[in-house]
Structure formats: C-alpha cells, structure tokens
Write an enzyme that holds these catalytic residues in place. Structure first.
Site, PDB file in Angstrom:
ATOM      1  N   GLY A 111       0.835  -1.200   0.000  1.00 27.25           N
ATOM      2  CA  GLY A 111       0.000   0.000   0.000  1.00 27.25           C
ATOM      3  C   GLY A 111       0.863   1.241   0.000  1.00 27.25           C
ATOM      4  O   GLY A 111       2.058   1.175   0.319  1.00 27.25           O
ATOM      5  N   HIS A 159      -4.246   1.490   7.915  1.00 25.06           N
ATOM      6  CA  HIS A 159      -2.879   2.041   7.979  1.00 25.06           C
ATOM      7  C   HIS A 159      -2.748   3.229   7.014  1.00 25.06           C
ATOM      8  O   HIS A 159      -2.186   4.274   7.383  1.00 25.06           O
ATOM      9  CB  HIS A 159      -1.911   0.897   7.634  1.00 25.06           C
ATOM     10  CG  HIS A 159      -0.479   1.265   7.508  1.00 25.06           C
ATOM     11  ND1 HIS A 159       0.500   0.788   8.371  1.00 25.06           N
ATOM     12  CD2 HIS A 159       0.185   2.042   6.603  1.00 25.06           C
ATOM     13  CE1 HIS A 159       1.679   1.277   7.998  1.00 25.06           C
ATOM     14  NE2 HIS A 159       1.526   2.028   6.930  1.00 25.06           N
ATOM     15  N   GLU A 160      -3.291   3.078   5.804  1.00 28.08           N
ATOM     16  CA  GLU A 160      -3.188   4.158   4.795  1.00 28.08           C
ATOM     17  C   GLU A 160      -4.078   5.349   5.154  1.00 28.08           C
ATOM     18  O   GLU A 160      -3.692   6.503   4.949  1.00 28.08           O
ATOM     19  CB  GLU A 160      -3.552   3.643   3.395  1.00 28.08           C
ATOM     20  CG  GLU A 160      -2.807   2.418   2.895  1.00 28.08           C
ATOM     21  CD  GLU A 160      -1.309   2.510   2.990  1.00 28.08           C
ATOM     22  OE1 GLU A 160      -0.770   3.618   3.135  1.00 28.08           O
ATOM     23  OE2 GLU A 160      -0.655   1.455   2.947  1.00 28.08           O
ATOM     24  N   GLN A 179       2.872   9.956   1.834  1.00 34.17           N
ATOM     25  CA  GLN A 179       4.237   9.404   1.869  1.00 34.17           C
ATOM     26  C   GLN A 179       5.102   9.890   0.709  1.00 34.17           C
ATOM     27  O   GLN A 179       6.322   9.793   0.769  1.00 34.17           O
ATOM     28  CB  GLN A 179       4.183   7.868   1.855  1.00 34.17           C
ATOM     29  CG  GLN A 179       3.584   7.280   3.118  1.00 34.17           C
ATOM     30  CD  GLN A 179       3.429   5.779   2.999  1.00 34.17           C
ATOM     31  OE1 GLN A 179       2.460   5.296   2.435  1.00 34.17           O
ATOM     32  NE2 GLN A 179       4.394   5.032   3.514  1.00 34.17           N
ATOM     33  N   CYS A 229       6.026  -0.277   7.516  1.00 31.08           N
ATOM     34  CA  CYS A 229       5.696   0.922   6.753  1.00 31.08           C
ATOM     35  C   CYS A 229       6.890   1.315   5.892  1.00 31.08           C
ATOM     36  O   CYS A 229       8.020   1.324   6.377  1.00 31.08           O
ATOM     37  CB  CYS A 229       5.337   2.063   7.709  1.00 31.08           C
ATOM     38  SG  CYS A 229       4.867   3.582   6.859  1.00 31.08           S
ATOM     39  N   LEU A 230       6.614   1.647   4.642  1.00 28.86           N
ATOM     40  CA  LEU A 230       7.700   2.045   3.737  1.00 28.86           C
ATOM     41  C   LEU A 230       8.376   3.332   4.220  1.00 28.86           C
ATOM     42  O   LEU A 230       9.519   3.593   3.832  1.00 28.86           O
ATOM     43  CB  LEU A 230       7.152   2.236   2.317  1.00 28.86           C
ATOM     44  CG  LEU A 230       6.627   0.955   1.652  1.00 28.86           C
ATOM     45  CD1 LEU A 230       5.956   1.281   0.320  1.00 28.86           C
ATOM     46  CD2 LEU A 230       7.751  -0.059   1.463  1.00 28.86           C
ATOM     47  N   HIS A 283      -2.253   7.489   7.457  1.00 29.66           N
ATOM     48  CA  HIS A 283      -1.275   8.372   6.784  1.00 29.66           C
ATOM     49  C   HIS A 283      -1.962   9.655   6.299  1.00 29.66           C
ATOM     50  O   HIS A 283      -1.410  10.748   6.451  1.00 29.66           O
ATOM     51  CB  HIS A 283      -0.652   7.666   5.576  1.00 29.66           C
ATOM     52  CG  HIS A 283       0.509   6.770   5.891  1.00 29.66           C
ATOM     53  ND1 HIS A 283       1.652   7.209   6.541  1.00 29.66           N
ATOM     54  CD2 HIS A 283       0.735   5.467   5.593  1.00 29.66           C
ATOM     55  CE1 HIS A 283       2.516   6.196   6.645  1.00 29.66           C
ATOM     56  NE2 HIS A 283       1.979   5.131   6.078  1.00 29.66           N
TER      57      HIS A 283
HETATM   58  O1  GNR Z   1       4.000  -2.561   2.511  1.00 26.30           O
HETATM   59  C1  GNR Z   1       3.368  -2.447   3.565  1.00 26.30           C
HETATM   60  N1  GNR Z   1       3.056  -3.556   4.293  1.00 26.30           N
HETATM   61  C2  GNR Z   1       2.205  -3.535   5.384  1.00 26.30           C
HETATM   62  C3  GNR Z   1       2.181  -4.670   6.177  1.00 26.30           C
HETATM   63  C4  GNR Z   1       1.338  -4.725   7.258  1.00 26.30           C
HETATM   64  C5  GNR Z   1       0.522  -3.670   7.534  1.00 26.30           C
HETATM   65  C6  GNR Z   1       0.540  -2.528   6.755  1.00 26.30           C
HETATM   66  C7  GNR Z   1       1.375  -2.461   5.680  1.00 26.30           C
HETATM   67  S1  GNR Z   1       1.377  -1.054   4.674  1.00 26.30           S
HETATM   68  C8  GNR Z   1       3.001  -1.102   4.051  1.00 26.30           C
HETATM   69  C9  GNR Z   1       3.198  -0.025   2.994  1.00 26.30           C
HETATM   70  C10 GNR Z   1       3.038   1.336   3.624  1.00 26.30           C
HETATM   71  O2  GNR Z   1       3.851   1.859   4.326  1.00 26.30           O
HETATM   72  N2  GNR Z   1       1.914   1.942   3.416  1.00 26.30           N
HETATM   73  O3  GNR Z   1       1.685   3.143   3.988  1.00 26.30           O
HETATM   74 NI    NI Z   2       2.851   3.205   5.779  1.00 24.03          NI
END
Ligand code: GNR
Ligand code: NI
Length: 167
Positions: free
Chosen positions: A46, A134-135, A51, A92-93, A138
């Site tokens: 995601g 999670h997104e 980001q 998270c990236l 953000h």
């Molecule tokens: O790549 C991602 N893997 C992930 C794994 C578990 C819960 C959430 C994520 S999101 C993350 C990519 C990211 O940072 N999205 O904002």
């Molecule tokens: Ni993230």
C-alpha cells in the site's frame, strides 16, 4: 510513469493532513499510476499520497500475491468498522526495517471514488482491512509507530536518524 520519493519517518511532512481531491482528472490518474509504480518497486502492499509528499486523499493498495489487483481509493472514508479488533504485525515504507503489532478493527467498509471518479464501496478484511486503516491514518498525518509505547517511539526515531546520517 515515474518513481516517486518516499518520505522517511521522522519527518514533519508525514504529519500533514491530506485534503480531499476536488476532481478526478488526468493529474490524479497520473498520481495514482506513479504511486502504484512506486509501491510495486518498493515493494509494498500500500501507499498513501502523504508518503510521497502529496497532501491529497489518494491511496493505492495491492494485497494480491500476483501483484495484479491494484486498488485506487480517492477521497476514501471508513463508513463502518467492526467492534471486533485484531492485533497484527505492521510495517511501513516510511519506517524501513521496523515491524510491530498494532490493534485495528478486524473488518471495515470503505466508501471512495475510483480512477474514473465513480463512487464505490468495499468490504475489507484480513490484510486489506489492516492496510486500508494504515493508509487512512497516513492521510490523517498518523504513522503506525505512534501506536507503540513512548520508549519504542524514541528508539525508532533515533534508529531512523542514524540511518539517515549513514546515507
Ligand atoms: O508494505 C506495507 N506492508 C504492510 C504490512 C502490514 C501492515 C501494513 C502495511 S502497509 C506497508 C506499505 C506502507 O507503508 N503503506 O503506507
Ligand atoms: Ni505506511
């Protein structure tokens, strides 16, 4: 298409609140395409526009094993969350190398626009439910590490700053 630069935590731009997209036009479609390319290259499941330093409500997600099920959510809203919660490990990236458990609603229903500007609703569970929450965080300027203890947050910040200096 273009690869976009992903902002790393801690960076105050990750705390900006995204504004709604006013019109789903070619600029937004290009943003979705560039975010998808950036997410697949990372690789991640995601990516939120926040980001990549674009503070508009745009999310891309692909939780398929085959990496061919791209979902774009424009102006997403969670319109229902299950009372049942689930703990799962997140990464998270924007916080590379850090993984920890976060409690989220087990299931959510999302309302959004697609790349054509059409309204859709989607029921999400499993990794997709975790990822969309999670997104959405953000887009509200929230990073998953903010759910962890203050001690862990301090340690993560110092680790990330050291990493940034080593580059
Ligand atoms: O790549 C991602 N893997 C992930 C794994 C578990 C819960 C959430 C994520 S999101 C993350 C990519 C990211 O940072 N999205 O904002
Ligand atoms: Ni993230």
């Amino acid at each position: 298409m273009a690869l976009l630069n992903i902002i790393n935590y801690p960076d105050k731009r990750l705390h900006k609140i995204a504004k709604p997209v006013e019109a789903v036009n070619d600029r937004i479609r290009r943003l979705v395409a560039d975010m998808a390319e950036t997410m697949y290259a990372a690789p991640g499941v995601g990516l939120a526009a926040t980001q990549v330093d674009v503070h508009e409500r745009v999310i891309v997600i692909d939780v398929s094993e085959t990496h061919d099920q791209l979902l774009a959510f424009i102006n997403p809203e969670i319109i229902w969350s299950s009372d049942e919660k689930k703990l799962s490990e997140e990464g998270c990236l924007s916080v590379p190398g850090i993984y920890d458990n976060v409690e989220r609603a087990e299931k959510v229903r999302v309302h959004a626009l697609n790349e054509k500007g059409e309204i859709f609703e989607m029921d999400c569970e499993g990794l997709l439910a975790v990822c969309i929450q999670h997104e959405m965080d953000h887009l509200m300027g929230r990073v998953f590490v903010e759910y962890l203890s203050p001690l862990k947050q301090t340690r993560i910040k110092s680790k990330m700053k050291k990493l940034a200096h080593a580059m």
